[in-house]
Design a protein around this motif. Structure first.
Motif, PDB file in Angstrom:
ATOM      1  N   MET A 176       0.826  -1.210   0.000  1.00  0.00           N
ATOM      2  CA  MET A 176       0.000   0.000   0.000  1.00  0.00           C
ATOM      3  C   MET A 176       0.863   1.264   0.000  1.00  0.00           C
ATOM      4  SD  MET A 176      -3.300  -0.090  -0.189  1.00  0.00           S
ATOM      5  CE  MET A 176      -4.609  -1.320  -0.225  1.00  0.00           C
ATOM      6  N   GLN A 177       1.930   1.237   0.786  1.00  0.00           N
ATOM      7  CA  GLN A 177       2.846   2.382   0.814  1.00  0.00           C
ATOM      8  C   GLN A 177       3.447   2.629  -0.572  1.00  0.00           C
ATOM      9  OE1 GLN A 177       5.531   1.023   3.881  1.00  0.00           O
ATOM     10  NE2 GLN A 177       4.729   2.483   5.377  1.00  0.00           N
ATOM     11  N   ASN A 178       3.920   1.554  -1.201  1.00  0.00           N
ATOM     12  CA  ASN A 178       4.557   1.687  -2.516  1.00  0.00           C
ATOM     13  C   ASN A 178       3.580   2.182  -3.574  1.00  0.00           C
ATOM     14  OD1 ASN A 178       6.983   0.863  -1.487  1.00  0.00           O
ATOM     15  ND2 ASN A 178       6.849  -1.240  -2.227  1.00  0.00           N
ATOM     16  N   LEU A 179       2.338   1.716  -3.500  1.00  0.00           N
ATOM     17  CA  LEU A 179       1.332   2.192  -4.452  1.00  0.00           C
ATOM     18  C   LEU A 179       1.182   3.701  -4.337  1.00  0.00           C
ATOM     19  CD1 LEU A 179      -1.081   1.379  -6.451  1.00  0.00           C
ATOM     20  CD2 LEU A 179      -2.520   1.760  -4.457  1.00  0.00           C
ATOM     21  N   LEU A 180       1.018   4.175  -3.116  1.00  0.00           N
ATOM     22  CA  LEU A 180       0.795   5.602  -2.910  1.00  0.00           C
ATOM     23  C   LEU A 180       2.014   6.422  -3.327  1.00  0.00           C
ATOM     24  CD1 LEU A 180      -1.281   7.604  -1.913  1.00  0.00           C
ATOM     25  CD2 LEU A 180      -0.353   7.373   0.386  1.00  0.00           C
ATOM     26  N   LEU A 181       3.213   5.950  -2.970  1.00  0.00           N
ATOM     27  CA  LEU A 181       4.435   6.667  -3.335  1.00  0.00           C
ATOM     28  C   LEU A 181       4.589   6.742  -4.854  1.00  0.00           C
ATOM     29  CD1 LEU A 181       6.873   5.130  -0.691  1.00  0.00           C
ATOM     30  CD2 LEU A 181       6.096   7.502  -0.773  1.00  0.00           C
ATOM     31  N   THR A 182       4.275   5.638  -5.540  1.00  0.00           N
ATOM     32  CA  THR A 182       4.399   5.608  -6.998  1.00  0.00           C
ATOM     33  C   THR A 182       3.394   6.535  -7.654  1.00  0.00           C
ATOM     34  OG1 THR A 182       5.128   3.297  -6.865  1.00  0.00           O
ATOM     35  CG2 THR A 182       4.438   4.110  -9.025  1.00  0.00           C
ATOM     36  N   VAL A 183       2.159   6.520  -7.149  1.00  0.00           N
ATOM     37  CA  VAL A 183       1.110   7.387  -7.706  1.00  0.00           C
ATOM     38  C   VAL A 183       1.495   8.854  -7.543  1.00  0.00           C
ATOM     39  CG1 VAL A 183      -1.263   8.184  -7.369  1.00  0.00           C
ATOM     40  CG2 VAL A 183      -0.772   5.745  -7.447  1.00  0.00           C
ATOM     41  N   ILE A 184       1.951   9.224  -6.363  1.00  0.00           N
ATOM     42  CA  ILE A 184       2.338  10.623  -6.118  1.00  0.00           C
ATOM     43  C   ILE A 184       3.511  11.014  -7.016  1.00  0.00           C
ATOM     44  CG2 ILE A 184       3.305  12.215  -4.396  1.00  0.00           C
ATOM     45  CD1 ILE A 184       1.742  10.666  -2.256  1.00  0.00           C
ATOM     46  N   GLY A 185       4.444  10.072  -7.191  1.00  0.00           N
ATOM     47  CA  GLY A 185       5.627  10.362  -7.998  1.00  0.00           C
ATOM     48  C   GLY A 185       5.345  10.528  -9.470  1.00  0.00           C
ATOM     49  N   THR A 186       4.266   9.935  -9.977  1.00  0.00           N
ATOM     50  CA  THR A 186       3.984   9.981 -11.415  1.00  0.00           C
ATOM     51  C   THR A 186       2.752  10.814 -11.760  1.00  0.00           C
ATOM     52  OG1 THR A 186       2.725   7.902 -11.209  1.00  0.00           O
ATOM     53  CG2 THR A 186       5.038   7.735 -11.840  1.00  0.00           C
ATOM     54  N   ALA A 187       2.149  11.472 -10.782  1.00  0.00           N
ATOM     55  CA  ALA A 187       0.913  12.218 -11.029  1.00  0.00           C
ATOM     56  C   ALA A 187       1.163  13.558 -11.716  1.00  0.00           C
ATOM     57  CB  ALA A 187       0.167  12.446  -9.712  1.00  0.00           C
ATOM     58  N   ASN A 188       2.429  14.035 -11.702  1.00  0.00           N
ATOM     59  CA  ASN A 188       2.796  15.306 -12.344  1.00  0.00           C
ATOM     60  C   ASN A 188       2.036  16.503 -11.763  1.00  0.00           C
ATOM     61  OD1 ASN A 188       4.694  14.212 -14.154  1.00  0.00           O
ATOM     62  ND2 ASN A 188       3.049  13.575 -15.547  1.00  0.00           N
ATOM     63  N   LEU A 189       1.948  16.527 -10.450  1.00  0.00           N
ATOM     64  CA  LEU A 189       1.368  17.688  -9.792  1.00  0.00           C
ATOM     65  C   LEU A 189       2.404  18.812  -9.752  1.00  0.00           C
ATOM     66  CD1 LEU A 189      -0.356  15.996  -6.727  1.00  0.00           C
ATOM     67  CD2 LEU A 189      -1.544  17.238  -8.536  1.00  0.00           C
ATOM     68  N   ILE A 190       1.921  20.049  -9.800  1.00  0.00           N
ATOM     69  CA  ILE A 190       2.849  21.162  -9.617  1.00  0.00           C
ATOM     70  C   ILE A 190       3.317  21.158  -8.166  1.00  0.00           C
ATOM     71  CG2 ILE A 190       1.791  22.537 -11.434  1.00  0.00           C
ATOM     72  CD1 ILE A 190       0.363  24.149  -9.307  1.00  0.00           C
ATOM     73  N   LYS A 191       4.429  21.815  -7.912  1.00  0.00           N
ATOM     74  CA  LYS A 191       5.076  21.717  -6.600  1.00  0.00           C
ATOM     75  C   LYS A 191       4.141  22.101  -5.458  1.00  0.00           C
ATOM     76  CE  LYS A 191       9.254  23.049  -4.092  1.00  0.00           C
ATOM     77  NZ  LYS A 191      10.522  23.804  -4.130  1.00  0.00           N
ATOM     78  N   GLU A 192       3.387  23.168  -5.629  1.00  0.00           N
ATOM     79  CA  GLU A 192       2.499  23.647  -4.562  1.00  0.00           C
ATOM     80  C   GLU A 192       1.475  22.583  -4.177  1.00  0.00           C
ATOM     81  OE1 GLU A 192      -0.849  27.140  -3.828  1.00  0.00           O
ATOM     82  OE2 GLU A 192       0.407  27.181  -5.628  1.00  0.00           O
ATOM     83  N   LYS A 193       0.860  21.975  -5.178  1.00  0.00           N
ATOM     84  CA  LYS A 193      -0.166  20.967  -4.909  1.00  0.00           C
ATOM     85  C   LYS A 193       0.460  19.654  -4.442  1.00  0.00           C
ATOM     86  CE  LYS A 193      -3.441  22.989  -8.180  1.00  0.00           C
ATOM     87  NZ  LYS A 193      -4.299  23.554  -7.122  1.00  0.00           N
ATOM     88  N   GLU A 194       1.637  19.327  -4.947  1.00  0.00           N
ATOM     89  CA  GLU A 194       2.316  18.111  -4.508  1.00  0.00           C
ATOM     90  C   GLU A 194       2.672  18.198  -3.022  1.00  0.00           C
ATOM     91  OE1 GLU A 194       6.558  16.621  -5.532  1.00  0.00           O
ATOM     92  OE2 GLU A 194       5.226  15.702  -7.026  1.00  0.00           O
ATOM     93  N   ASN A 195       3.033  19.390  -2.549  1.00  0.00           N
ATOM     94  CA  ASN A 195       3.360  19.563  -1.130  1.00  0.00           C
ATOM     95  C   ASN A 195       2.170  19.232  -0.242  1.00  0.00           C
ATOM     96  OD1 ASN A 195       5.960  20.332  -1.721  1.00  0.00           O
ATOM     97  ND2 ASN A 195       5.538  22.525  -1.649  1.00  0.00           N
ATOM     98  N   VAL A 196       0.968  19.579  -0.697  1.00  0.00           N
ATOM     99  CA  VAL A 196      -0.252  19.267   0.066  1.00  0.00           C
ATOM    100  C   VAL A 196      -0.406  17.758   0.204  1.00  0.00           C
ATOM    101  CG1 VAL A 196      -2.772  19.409   0.070  1.00  0.00           C
ATOM    102  CG2 VAL A 196      -1.407  21.387  -0.655  1.00  0.00           C
ATOM    103  N   ILE A 197      -0.222  17.035  -0.896  1.00  0.00           N
ATOM    104  CA  ILE A 197      -0.377  15.575  -0.878  1.00  0.00           C
ATOM    105  C   ILE A 197       0.730  14.915  -0.078  1.00  0.00           C
ATOM    106  CG2 ILE A 197      -0.342  13.516  -2.342  1.00  0.00           C
ATOM    107  CD1 ILE A 197      -2.967  15.064  -2.355  1.00  0.00           C
ATOM    108  N   VAL A 198       1.935  15.444  -0.163  1.00  0.00           N
ATOM    109  CA  VAL A 198       3.056  14.863   0.597  1.00  0.00           C
ATOM    110  C   VAL A 198       2.775  14.928   2.094  1.00  0.00           C
ATOM    111  CG1 VAL A 198       5.471  15.206   1.242  1.00  0.00           C
ATOM    112  CG2 VAL A 198       4.819  15.209  -1.163  1.00  0.00           C
TER     113      VAL A 198
END
Length: 538
Positions: A366-388
């Motif tokens: 489950m951890q790896n799925l989420l990490l992979t999805v976040i890594g390949t979603a191509n969010l801009i930095k501001e929005k990626e920080n929220v998800i991180v």
């Protein structure tokens, strides 16, 4: 019978209430009638009532002040205010002092008897809870078999020596007679329904109550003994003369245990059953099996009796292709369908369940799925920080999940949030590109070379993607927007200048005057010449 105290400065009201209410029939004894709050306080110092009926407007000490006094000095007394004042401030203060009911005069005897009925029900429930809590606490203090529990925990860990085992059990009054033995672990799934009934009660009382009920039922059936292990979980040691009979009786007993705990404590339980052994010295093997079986709760959920899977040993644990599932999730994120995202994560959890991986391996998947999805979603930095930040919170609590389903639901929520951020990102990008395209039209509409390819080259974007994006943001195609602008400018020139139609065509970006005339008539219903004549002579 509950004691009631009546307070009202109107003698007729006190008399009417005192004489027209069948106090005894309703379970009350009217111990006194007072004409003001000060007199009531003096009376309460002698005898604390279970119920205070009081008016608000009284000399010396009014009803609100009396309610405050009761709240602070006699918190178990129920207060009911009967008042002629329908004032919000009074009602607000009554809530502050935990007044049970605020009744407006005039009130009929029937209405007052209904109120007294509710008060009695509340008092009965309070007394029932107090008795139950007192009984449980008494059993907790006086019946916890510390030495028995320590010995049995040692036996289940395989630490007791065979020599002198029977004598040790006899000393501790532990009877496990039979030729076959088995163990089971009883675990409460959620203790909050029991804990919410009482104030200032901790988890250990609920865990003890589970053990106490289990002990009683096992003892009554003569099947063995129940106790708490070092983690305060309830463990049962079954014993019987034949393996078949033992298994039959323990199945019936475990069903009764689950039902009784649910009825008395409002707690659902999961029970893991170990393997049957033919030597009490091998109980540790049965207990190890029961502990292993309890891991199935993580996959299957609670409220079950879990048995050892006889085919599990023959199955090989399969690996799960996390990258494949992550790719599917990312595609669903781009589509923005919550239902599709939910179904994919649910299917991923099902494949994990069918892979026969242990709990830690499931968490890693489950951890790896989420990490992979976040890594390949191509969010801009501001929005990626929220998800991180959300991801960090999940990683902190992921090992606390009791069920795979709950973990999957949490991961699903984060994926849906990512989908929403991607949609916002797309919308923002699309609006920006559409505005730039409209600016391009504004600045270049008079150039006959302007077309879909030129604007896409200017914006460095593909024609197919731009066409979809522009239509989504503006509601029209690029050519429609360009033609609309050219027609607006053409009408201005035809209205305000003496320019010929072919001159206007060239001025607004049409290299072919005939095509301009056709397009203009389609847009306005008139030819350029007709439009100019009408507007200039009008």
């Amino acid at each position: 019978m509950y004691k009631a105290l009546l307070v009202d400065d109107e003698a007729l009201t006190r008399e009417a209430i005192s004489e027209n209410i069948p106090w005894a029939e309703l379970g009350f004894e009217l111990i006194a009638s007072c004409e003001n709050g000060r007199e009531a306080m003096e009376q309460m110092e002698k005898t604390t009532p279970d119920l205070l009926l009081t008016d608000i407007c009284m000399p010396y000490v009014d009803g609100i002040e009396l309610a405050r006094y009761v709240h602070e000095h006699h918190p178990d007394t129920r207060t009911v205010i009967i008042s002629g004042y329908d004032e919000f401030e009074y009602a607000k203060q009554a809530v502050r002092y935990q007044v049970m009911e605020y009744i407006l005069k005039p009130i009929t005897p029937t209405e007052l008897m209904e109120v007294l009925g509710r008060v009695r029900k509340s008092l009965d429930e309070k007394n029932a809870r107090s008795k139950t809590l007192k009984k449980l606490r008494g059993a907790y203090v006086s019946n916890r078999p510390f030495l028995q529990g320590r010995f049995l925990n040692s036996l289940l860990r395989g630490n007791e020596r065979s020599l002198g085992l029977e004598e040790r059990m006899e000393e501790l009054d532990i009877s496990l007679a039979g030729c076959f033995f088995n163990t089971a672990i009883v675990e409460g799934d959620d203790l909050s329904p029991f804990l919410s009934q009482y104030a200032n009660v901790r988890d250990d009382l609920a865990l003890f109550a589970i053990c106490n009920i289990t002990q009683e039922l096992i003892s009554r059936r003569g099947l063995g003994i129940a106790f708490q292990n070092m983690e305060e979980k309830t463990v049962i040691i079954f014993c019987g003369e034949t393996e078949k009979k033992l298994q039959q009786e323990e199945e019936e007993a475990l069903g009764e245990i689950q039902k009784t705990i649910r009825q008395l404590l409002l707690i659902e339980t999961t029970i893991g059953v170990g393997e049957t052994v033919a030597d009490i010295r091998r109980l540790y093997q049965s207990y190890e099996t029961a502990c292993s079986v309890m891991e199935q709760k993580f996959f299957l959920g609670g409220g079950r009796i879990l048995q050892q899977d006889p085919l599990k040993e023959a199955r090989l644990s399969r690996s799960v292709d996390v990258s494949k599932w992550a790719g599917r999730v990312v595609q669903a994120l781009k589509g923005g369908s919550k239902e599709e995202i939910t179904e994919i994560v649910k299917a991923f959890a099902q494949e994990i369940r069918e892979s026969y991986a242990n709990r830690n391996r499931c968490i890693i998947y489950m951890q790896n799925l989420l990490l992979t999805v976040i890594g390949t979603a191509n969010l801009i930095k501001e929005k990626e920080n929220v998800i991180v930040e959300e991801e960090k919170d999940l990683l902190n609590r992921i090992y606390t999940y009791e069920h795979l389903t709950d973990m999957a639901a949490d991961v699903t929520d984060i994926c849906i949030h990512i989908s929403g951020l991607l949609e916002e990102q797309r919308d923002s990008y699309g609006k920006k590109q559409a505005l730039m395209a409209l600016d391009y039209i504004q600045e270049n509409y008079m150039n006959s070379e302007v077309n879909l390819n030129s604007v896409c080259s200017h914006l460095a974007i593909s024609t197919s993607y731009f066409s979809t994006l522009f239509k989504s943001c503006t509601g029209e195609t690029f050519i429609e927007a360009l033609t609309k602008k050219r027609m607006e400018e053409a009408k201005k020139l035809l209205e305000n200048t003496a320019m010929k139609a072919y001159e206007v065509a060239r001025e607004v970006g049409f290299s072919d005057p005939h095509y301009f005339s056709v397009a203009f008539k389609k847009a306005t219903g008139r030819t350029p010449t007709e439009y100019a004549r009408e507007m200039r002579t009008g």
